[in-house]
Design an enzyme around this catalytic site. Structure first.
Site, short mmCIF file in Angstrom:
data_model
loop_
_atom_site.label_atom_id
_atom_site.label_comp_id
_atom_site.label_asym_id
_atom_site.label_seq_id
_atom_site.Cartn_x
_atom_site.Cartn_y
_atom_site.Cartn_z
N ALA A 66 0.84 -1.19 0.00
CA ALA A 66 0.00 0.00 0.00
C ALA A 66 0.88 1.24 0.00
O ALA A 66 2.05 1.20 0.38
CB ALA A 66 -0.91 0.01 1.22
N GLY A 112 -0.49 -5.17 0.71
CA GLY A 112 -1.67 -5.12 -0.15
C GLY A 112 -1.44 -5.77 -1.50
O GLY A 112 -2.39 -6.23 -2.14
N GLU A 115 -2.02 -9.39 -0.92
CA GLU A 115 -3.47 -9.54 -0.71
C GLU A 115 -4.22 -9.45 -2.04
O GLU A 115 -5.20 -10.16 -2.25
CB GLU A 115 -3.95 -8.48 0.28
CG GLU A 115 -3.47 -8.75 1.70
CD GLU A 115 -3.74 -7.61 2.66
OE1 GLU A 115 -4.36 -7.86 3.70
OE2 GLU A 115 -3.33 -6.47 2.36
N GLU A 135 3.12 -6.07 7.41
CA GLU A 135 2.39 -5.01 8.12
C GLU A 135 2.75 -4.90 9.59
O GLU A 135 2.76 -3.79 10.16
CB GLU A 135 0.87 -5.23 7.98
CG GLU A 135 0.30 -4.86 6.61
CD GLU A 135 0.37 -6.00 5.61
OE1 GLU A 135 -0.26 -5.91 4.56
OE2 GLU A 135 1.08 -7.00 5.88
#
Length: 257
Positions: A66, A112, A115, A135
């Protein structure tokens, strides 16, 4: 449609969606997530597209994570909103997409990015790929389904270790874990993905859509995947694809779906 952060190509009933922020290693921000949703919404209704390949621009990264600068100063409520909207717009949307999505993981797939790859229906990776959910090293946890999909794919213990250590794993280890289906040379990645898409398109797309739904329902609380399968199996008998498929088999010819 022109996108600021994506590049979309279509040919031979295959769409290739490139996350296109190479200076940011294709990191996801809100604008990119919105564009991914819009692109896939359009592809869903595009009768000329049967399979989608999702990848990143360049050789370094699928999606490196991200865009941290965007949410570094978010409040608790803003953080919840970021995760909720992201999951609804993109990650759950792709996981339940009626057309097959192949993630072609080129380079880093972190946070992300991993993911996003896990939301696709399956993954192939280049030899230089590195995958991880880092994270916890930022004082947060995966927020786009990582704590749910990673254990489903590789098992609880391995997922716990990856998330707790925040370490990256190699493409080969991802293959050993079952996180990716295949590892290939970087310059062969898209070609291999296209060949897989071609094999998929030899079959009934109506049946594949039903299979995606049935498989996914096995992982949904309060939903009986076996009932979904039984219903979809029965409904298939009423389709032209079933008639064509069985007639082709009995007459020893290739089906024309």
């Amino acid at each position: 449609m022109n996108y600021e952060n994506l590049h979309v190509e279509k040919s031979n009933q295959i769409a290739k969606v490139f996350i296109n922020r190479p200076k940011k290693l294709n990191a996801l921000n809100r604008a990119t997530l919105q564009e991914i949703h819009e692109a896939f919404k359009g592809l869903k209704d595009d009768d000329e597209v049967k399979v989608i390949i999702l990848t990143g621009t360049g050789e370094k990264a699928f999606v490196a994570g991200a865009d941290i600068a965007e949410f570094a100063n978010y409040s608790v409520e803003e953080g919840k909103d970021l995760a909720a909207k992201g999951q609804t717009l993109v990650f759950d949307y792709l996981a339940n997409f009626p057309k097959p999505i192949i993630a072609a993981v080129n380079g880093f797939a972190l946070g992300g990015g991993l993911e996003l790859a896990m939301a696709a229906h399956f993954r192939i990776a280049s030899e230089n790929a590195k995958l991880g959910l880092p994270e916890t090293s930022l004082g947060v946890i995966p927020g786009y389904g990582g704590t749910q999909r990673l254990p489903q794919l590789i098992g609880k213990g391995r997922a716990m270790q990856m998330i707790m250590t925040a370490e990256m794993i190699t493409a080969q280890k991802a293959l050993d874990y079952g996180l990716v289906n295949q590892v290939v040379q970087l310059d062969e990645l898209i070609d291999v993905a296209e060949k897989l898409a071609g094999k998929i398109m030899n079959n009934s797309m109506k049946a594949i859509e039903a299979a995606i739904k049935a498989i996914n329902n096995n992982y949904k609380d309060g939903v009986d995947g076996f009932k979904t399968e039984i219903a979809a199996f029965g409904e298939a008998f009423g389709t032209n694809d079933f008639k064509e498929g069985t007639e082709a088999f009995l007459n020893k010819r290739k089906a024309n779906f």
